[in-house]
Motif scaffolding. Structure first.
Motif, short mmCIF file in Angstrom:
data_model
loop_
_atom_site.label_atom_id
_atom_site.label_comp_id
_atom_site.label_asym_id
_atom_site.label_seq_id
_atom_site.Cartn_x
_atom_site.Cartn_y
_atom_site.Cartn_z
N ALA A 259 -10.82 9.26 -4.54
CA ALA A 259 -10.77 10.05 -3.31
C ALA A 259 -12.15 10.12 -2.67
CB ALA A 259 -10.23 11.45 -3.60
N ALA A 260 -13.18 10.26 -3.50
CA ALA A 260 -14.55 10.28 -2.97
C ALA A 260 -14.91 8.93 -2.36
CB ALA A 260 -15.54 10.64 -4.08
N ALA A 261 -14.49 7.85 -3.03
CA ALA A 261 -14.78 6.51 -2.49
C ALA A 261 -14.09 6.30 -1.15
CB ALA A 261 -14.35 5.44 -3.50
N ALA B 220 -3.37 12.03 -16.42
CA ALA B 220 -3.09 11.01 -17.44
C ALA B 220 -2.65 9.70 -16.80
CB ALA B 220 -2.00 11.52 -18.38
N GLU B 221 -1.93 9.79 -15.68
CA GLU B 221 -1.43 8.59 -15.02
C GLU B 221 -2.53 7.89 -14.21
OE1 GLU B 221 3.19 9.90 -14.14
OE2 GLU B 221 1.59 10.65 -12.84
N ARG B 222 -3.43 8.66 -13.62
CA ARG B 222 -4.47 8.08 -12.78
C ARG B 222 -5.77 8.86 -12.99
NH1 ARG B 222 -3.23 5.03 -7.32
NH2 ARG B 222 -5.27 4.12 -6.96
N ALA C 2 0.82 -1.21 0.00
CA ALA C 2 0.00 0.00 0.00
C ALA C 2 0.85 1.26 0.00
CB ALA C 2 -0.92 0.00 1.21
N GLU C 3 0.49 2.15 -0.89
CA GLU C 3 1.04 3.49 -0.92
C GLU C 3 -0.15 4.44 -0.96
OE1 GLU C 3 3.55 3.89 -4.26
OE2 GLU C 3 4.97 2.35 -3.62
N ASP C 4 0.02 5.60 -0.36
CA ASP C 4 -1.07 6.57 -0.39
C ASP C 4 -1.17 7.12 -1.82
OD1 ASP C 4 -2.89 8.59 -0.14
OD2 ASP C 4 -2.01 9.46 1.66
N PRO C 5 -2.25 6.78 -2.55
CA PRO C 5 -2.34 7.21 -3.95
C PRO C 5 -2.60 8.69 -4.10
CG PRO C 5 -4.39 6.18 -3.27
CD PRO C 5 -3.42 6.01 -2.13
N PHE C 6 -2.93 9.35 -2.99
CA PHE C 6 -3.30 10.76 -3.07
C PHE C 6 -2.14 11.70 -2.74
CE2 PHE C 6 -6.96 8.20 -1.66
CZ PHE C 6 -7.70 8.27 -2.83
N VAL D 151 -14.04 15.30 -13.01
CA VAL D 151 -15.08 15.12 -11.97
C VAL D 151 -16.09 14.07 -12.37
CG1 VAL D 151 -14.84 17.47 -11.09
CG2 VAL D 151 -16.52 16.99 -12.90
N ASN D 152 -16.11 13.66 -13.64
CA ASN D 152 -17.05 12.64 -14.09
C ASN D 152 -16.41 11.26 -14.27
OD1 ASN D 152 -19.51 14.20 -14.32
ND2 ASN D 152 -18.48 15.30 -15.99
N ALA D 153 -15.16 11.14 -13.85
CA ALA D 153 -14.50 9.83 -13.92
C ALA D 153 -15.18 8.87 -12.95
CB ALA D 153 -13.02 9.97 -13.58
N ARG D 154 -15.03 7.59 -13.20
CA ARG D 154 -15.67 6.55 -12.38
C ARG D 154 -14.62 5.76 -11.60
NH1 ARG D 154 -20.87 5.16 -14.61
NH2 ARG D 154 -21.21 6.06 -16.68
#
Length: 281
Positions: free
Chosen positions: A195-197, A186-188, A175-179, A214-217
């Motif tokens: 972040a919302a999840a 482009a990478e993520r 685990a790494e903090d993805p934020f 903002v509309n990414a899933r």
């Protein structure tokens, strides 16, 4: 009123969609990961890839890798008995269950195996579900088709849960903090939704400012707006709307828009706000 056939298909599809989401992004390293000595896995031989097995089940049972577990699910769904025990014959194009030697091959095999199983299940008549399966089922000849369909679904569900758990172990150990850091859109591309999840609401505005969609899933098919609405974060939902969130987008699991998620979660303030927006539009 739904029929038994439709209930079985619905349960099968639900379990399948959950599993398929859980294996997205699988890599070869993770596919073959052996966390303990003595794991059963898929191994390369001179004749191709084979799964570890024993005529006498070992006790205690060995830990099985994702390669072994996914190959087992493929075999369960695609083997001839999911046709013959219902009194049908496999189609030539169904083929025989393979032993995938890579993560990409495993996901392709999994997709094909489920398509075969679902078609076979859909072709079973109500009469075939209710009558004994007879000689093709061997020791289970007196069992009806519905009991066999439920057995296959139990295999899909519980082995699918195991696959998800092993992925959690693997990813948790790395685990790494993805934020944190300077990851780019482009990478993520789904980082804002992720972040919302994770309910890291304090990062949403920052990520939007950095150009994240903002509309990414998420991998589960939800946008940040779905998640904000369902958790009652009206402040975040307003922010997302200001940044261009599309409230009509439906998630891929429940086919519900943002208002539908708010209503399901009984978030009255959010529901009232969205209803007012609709009236004023």
């Amino acid at each position: 009123m739904t029929t038994l056939s439709q209930n079985l298909l619905d349960l099968s599809d639900f379990a399948w969609q959950r599993l398929r989401h859980r294996v997205e992004g699988l890599t070869d390293e993770e596919y073959f990961w052996e966390p303990f000595d003595g794991c059963w896995t898929v191994r390369k031989t001179a004749e191709g890839y084979v799964t570890d097995a024993s005529r006498i089940p070992p006790a205690p049972a060995p830990f099985t890798t994702l390669a072994w577990r996914i190959t087992h699910i493929v075999d369960i769904l695609q083997e001839d008995r999911t046709a013959t025990w219902f009194g049908h014959q496999p189609l030539a194009e169904d083929g025989q269950p393979p032993t995938p030697g890579s993560a990409a091959d495993a996901l392709a095999a999994l997709d094909h195996a489920y398509a075969v199983w679902r078609r076979r299940l859909a072709e079973v008549s109500p009469e075939e579900l209710s009558r004994p399966m007879g000689e093709p089922a061997g020791a289970y000849a007196d069992h009806d088709g519905a009991s066999f369909a439920l057995h296959i679904l139990d295999e899909l569900i519980h082995h699918g849960a195991e696959v998800g758990t092993v992925r959690d172990f693997y990813q948790g150990l790395r685990a790494e903090d993805p934020f944190t850091g300077e990851v780019t859109p482009a990478e993520r591309p789904a980082l804002l939704a992720e972040a919302a999840a994770a309910q890291k609401w304090e990062l949403i505005e920052q990520l939007a400012d950095r150009g994240f969609d903002v509309n990414a899933r998420t991998s589960g098919g939800m946008t940040a707006a779905h998640l904000a609405a369902a958790t009652g974060r009206l402040d975040i939902l307003r922010l997302l709307i200001d940044r261009g969130a599309d409230l009509s987008v439906k998630d891929t699991q429940f086919d519900a828009d943002v208002a539908g998620w708010a209503a399901w979660a009984e978030q009255t303030a959010v529901t009232d706000y969205l209803s007012a927006r609709t009236r004023d539009a």
